[in-house]
Design an enzyme around this catalytic site. Sequence first.
Site, PDB file in Angstrom:
ATOM      1  N   HIS A  87      23.945  95.188  45.669  1.00 23.66           N
ATOM      2  CA  HIS A  87      23.314  96.317  44.962  1.00 23.66           C
ATOM      3  C   HIS A  87      24.166  97.585  45.099  1.00 23.66           C
ATOM      4  CE1 HIS A  87      19.986  93.712  44.213  1.00 23.66           C
ATOM      5  NE2 HIS A  87      19.658  93.641  45.487  1.00 23.66           N
ATOM      6  N   ASP A 134      20.245  87.167  41.508  1.00 25.47           N
ATOM      7  CA  ASP A 134      19.275  87.711  42.469  1.00 25.47           C
ATOM      8  C   ASP A 134      17.886  87.081  42.358  1.00 25.47           C
ATOM      9  OD1 ASP A 134      18.071  89.249  44.381  1.00 25.47           O
ATOM     10  OD2 ASP A 134      18.448  91.187  43.445  1.00 25.47           O
TER      11      ASP A 134
HETATM   12 ZN    ZN Z   1      18.610  89.943  46.887  1.00 27.86          ZN
END
Ligand code: ZN
Length: 430
Positions: A258, A306
């Site tokens: 991220h 993800d």
């Molecule tokens: Zn994750």
Amino acid sequence: MSDRIIFRHALLPQGWAANVAISFAAGRITQIETGIEGGAGIALPGMPNLHSHSFQRAMAGRAEHRGAGTDSFWTWRELMYKLAWSLDPEDVQAIATLAFTEMLEAGFTAVAEFHYLHHAPDGTPYDDIAEMATRIAAAAAAAGIELLLLPVFYAHSGFGGRPPAEGQRRFINSLDSYARLHERCQALAATGCAPHSLRAATREEITALNHLNGAAPFHIHIAEQTAEIEACLAFSGARPVEYLLANAPVSANWCLVHATHITAQEAAAMAKSQAVAGLCPITEANLGDGIFPAQHFTGAFGIGSDSNILIDAARELQMLEYSQRLAQRQRNVMATDTTRSTATALYQNALAGGAQAIGLPAGLAIGAPASFVTIAGETPEDALADALFTARAPALRDVWVRGKRLVEAGQHIHARPARAAFEAILRKRL
Ligand code: ZN
């Protein structure tokens, strides 16, 4: 035994080439020749998926209605925990098998599975502490995707080593139990190490894990949510990426997943560390995380699916580019001075960063895995731009992993049984 396929065009490390013959043996590329006539199709190296929680595929589309008050990452996490509490090893294997099958259909040929669902529903370890990891490895083998197993270290519920919450009981290990789990994982698949986040692992634990891990890939969630920034500032006076860079030997085998909320200074320091930015644009959009400040970052990046809300390499790259356009009010943001085609630049850079994060050689090169995908079209740059931005027709045709063709005309050879097993789980659990 050696095989050879001739393509009309192929994306090689130095750029697009015409009339390319790729030879491979025992799953690896042994020769690349250009100027070989008589080929068909456009070949791209398979894209690495650098961040997945495969079990979350079971809740894709089930958290798209608003609850009381404002919905956020944290309300989504409550739902995710409820699912995580209910799954047994057979469920996890079936869900992962479908997710990995879909990844191959969507152009991902390798996956880093950030795996934290370790223990039985009451929190006790299974007889084999790596029972769940064994299921992930079996799912990857059944689907045929290349796996980097990232057993996750999770010990705390917040900064400063806070005790874990009851809802996290299936994730929790001490450093000792984690060392046993990590050792078992190494017998199952290529294995790295992943402290879950700065919330879940202390600085001292991250140091110990980094030592245990050696030079293998080392991944951590970081700076995904603004609440995490505030908590880190309150705990340490520093922002998460700033804190990590100051307190851990972050280097080229690290992937900071991220890294959404970073300042220009943090972005510059992160690039200097040579760590990969693990971007998950579709999930970050779905969870309302924020937009990665690509304008400040000159380092390597890759893409991850993800939460697996939608598994599609091309649409991850599209979302990455479009989120930058919206934020910066410009076009063709991720193109570079050397590669002016936005689709080609996105693809090549995400490929290089993804391979670095997974610990694989990147691209179609001698010695690299014979893992590639073919797309429809005539002119390669336009075909890739269509695949990423227009997708008028299903763009992806065939997918090979280590010399084996697993997807034919867009469909995985084991898609049907994988879907049937998955749907049986949904009927049972949701
Ligand atoms: Zn994750």
